[in-house]
Design a protein around this motif. Structure first.
Motif, PDB file in Angstrom:
ATOM      1  N   LEU A  19      49.653  42.359  45.792  1.00  0.00           N
ATOM      2  CA  LEU A  19      49.187  41.117  45.351  1.00  0.00           C
ATOM      3  C   LEU A  19      47.891  40.889  46.248  1.00  0.00           C
ATOM      4  N   PHE A  20      47.801  41.026  47.663  1.00  0.00           N
ATOM      5  CA  PHE A  20      46.668  40.971  48.307  1.00  0.00           C
ATOM      6  C   PHE A  20      45.638  41.891  47.998  1.00  0.00           C
ATOM      7  N   ALA A  21      46.167  43.312  47.343  1.00  0.00           N
ATOM      8  CA  ALA A  21      44.749  44.059  46.897  1.00  0.00           C
ATOM      9  C   ALA A  21      44.271  43.634  45.656  1.00  0.00           C
ATOM     10  N   LEU A  22      45.129  42.907  44.774  1.00  0.00           N
ATOM     11  CA  LEU A  22      44.613  42.087  43.518  1.00  0.00           C
ATOM     12  C   LEU A  22      43.534  41.110  43.982  1.00  0.00           C
ATOM     13  N   GLY A  29      35.387  41.256  41.863  1.00  0.00           N
ATOM     14  CA  GLY A  29      34.857  41.413  40.545  1.00  0.00           C
ATOM     15  C   GLY A  29      33.859  40.530  40.066  1.00  0.00           C
ATOM     16  N   PRO A  30      33.676  40.511  38.864  1.00  0.00           N
ATOM     17  CA  PRO A  30      32.488  39.817  38.173  1.00  0.00           C
ATOM     18  C   PRO A  30      32.317  38.379  38.101  1.00  0.00           C
ATOM     19  N   GLU A  32      32.220  34.516  39.492  1.00  0.00           N
ATOM     20  CA  GLU A  32      31.771  33.871  40.418  1.00  0.00           C
ATOM     21  C   GLU A  32      32.757  33.055  41.374  1.00  0.00           C
ATOM     22  N   PRO A  33      32.757  32.877  42.621  1.00  0.00           N
ATOM     23  CA  PRO A  33      33.721  32.697  43.459  1.00  0.00           C
ATOM     24  C   PRO A  33      33.990  31.209  43.504  1.00  0.00           C
ATOM     25  N   LYS A  34      32.998  30.228  42.760  1.00  0.00           N
ATOM     26  CA  LYS A  34      33.325  28.691  42.510  1.00  0.00           C
ATOM     27  C   LYS A  34      34.021  28.565  41.324  1.00  0.00           C
ATOM     28  N   LEU A  35      33.921  29.285  40.389  1.00  0.00           N
ATOM     29  CA  LEU A  35      34.759  29.640  39.162  1.00  0.00           C
ATOM     30  C   LEU A  35      36.396  29.930  39.496  1.00  0.00           C
ATOM     31  N   LEU A  36      36.506  30.774  40.148  1.00  0.00           N
ATOM     32  CA  LEU A  36      37.778  31.237  40.641  1.00  0.00           C
ATOM     33  C   LEU A  36      38.300  30.175  41.552  1.00  0.00           C
ATOM     34  N   HIS A  37      37.683  29.641  42.309  1.00  0.00           N
ATOM     35  CA  HIS A  37      38.251  28.434  42.934  1.00  0.00           C
ATOM     36  C   HIS A  37      38.797  27.499  42.214  1.00  0.00           C
ATOM     37  N   GLU A 120      34.822  39.814  31.862  1.00  0.00           N
ATOM     38  CA  GLU A 120      35.103  38.744  32.203  1.00  0.00           C
ATOM     39  C   GLU A 120      36.278  38.113  31.852  1.00  0.00           C
ATOM     40  N   ARG A 121      36.465  38.154  30.502  1.00  0.00           N
ATOM     41  CA  ARG A 121      37.740  37.646  29.900  1.00  0.00           C
ATOM     42  C   ARG A 121      38.976  38.192  30.513  1.00  0.00           C
ATOM     43  N   SER A 122      39.036  39.588  30.739  1.00  0.00           N
ATOM     44  CA  SER A 122      39.853  40.380  31.199  1.00  0.00           C
ATOM     45  C   SER A 122      40.212  39.876  32.798  1.00  0.00           C
ATOM     46  N   TRP A 123      39.102  40.018  33.599  1.00  0.00           N
ATOM     47  CA  TRP A 123      39.170  39.344  35.021  1.00  0.00           C
ATOM     48  C   TRP A 123      39.537  37.959  35.137  1.00  0.00           C
ATOM     49  N   LEU A 124      39.155  37.077  34.390  1.00  0.00           N
ATOM     50  CA  LEU A 124      39.845  35.597  34.056  1.00  0.00           C
ATOM     51  C   LEU A 124      41.306  35.572  33.903  1.00  0.00           C
ATOM     52  N   SER A 125      41.701  36.149  32.828  1.00  0.00           N
ATOM     53  CA  SER A 125      43.157  36.204  32.656  1.00  0.00           C
ATOM     54  C   SER A 125      44.142  36.933  33.730  1.00  0.00           C
ATOM     55  N   LEU A 126      43.509  38.003  34.401  1.00  0.00           N
ATOM     56  CA  LEU A 126      43.990  38.475  35.435  1.00  0.00           C
ATOM     57  C   LEU A 126      44.323  37.486  36.649  1.00  0.00           C
TER      58      LEU A 126
END
Length: 147
Positions: A19-22, A29-30, A32-37, A120-126
């Motif tokens: 999980l930490f590796a993920l 990944g592609p 942006e950090p602010k979006l992930l936050h 990006e959709r794949s990464w977002l869903s992940l």
């Protein structure tokens, strides 16, 4: 509230390590950090995970996020502080976090399809799946926030 168990990371170390590796992969990944936050914080709000709300609010502020955008996040649909891309990500976050109720509607998919590449959709869903897993661990074991 009392923690139910404090050693769950250690007892499930091989799994938690992945999980930490993920998380590391998501960071590199592609997206942006602010979006992930925003995504991680919104899912954590929906799941009432105070540990993760504290963590992701703190990280977002450290990475330069505007406090008002964090204050307004629960009302993002009515706030004017979010870009169309962020709105699409937040709608998809809510759809996948509340999957049993929403069924991941086509309207929300159309929003992310218009704002994100296939990668990006794949990464977002992940990312949404990952934060929901973290929330379930922390809420289930009643992890306490450090504040």
């Amino acid at each position: 509230m009392q923690p139910r168990q404090n050693d769950y990371f250690k007892l499930a170390e091989p799994g938690v390590k992945h999980l930490f590796a993920l998380e590391g992969a998501l960071k590199n990944g592609p997206l942006e950090p602010k979006l992930l936050h925003l995504v991680k914080l919104r899912a954590s709000q929906i799941n009432s995970c105070v540990f993760c709300i504290h963590l992701h609010t703190t990280e977002a502020l450290k990475d330069g996020e505007e406090p008002m955008r964090l204050y307004f996040l629960t009302g993002w649909r009515e706030a004017t502080l979010y870009s169309p891309r962020e709105r699409a990500a937040l709608a998809w976050t809510e759809a996948l976090t509340n999957l049993a109720q929403t069924g991941a509607p086509d309207d929300d998919w159309a929003l992310i399809e218009a704002a994100f590449t296939a990668e990006e959709r794949s990464w977002l869903s992940l990312a949404i799946g990952a934060i929901n897993l973290w929330n379930r661990l922390q809420v289930g074991f009643r992890a306490t926030h450090p504040a």
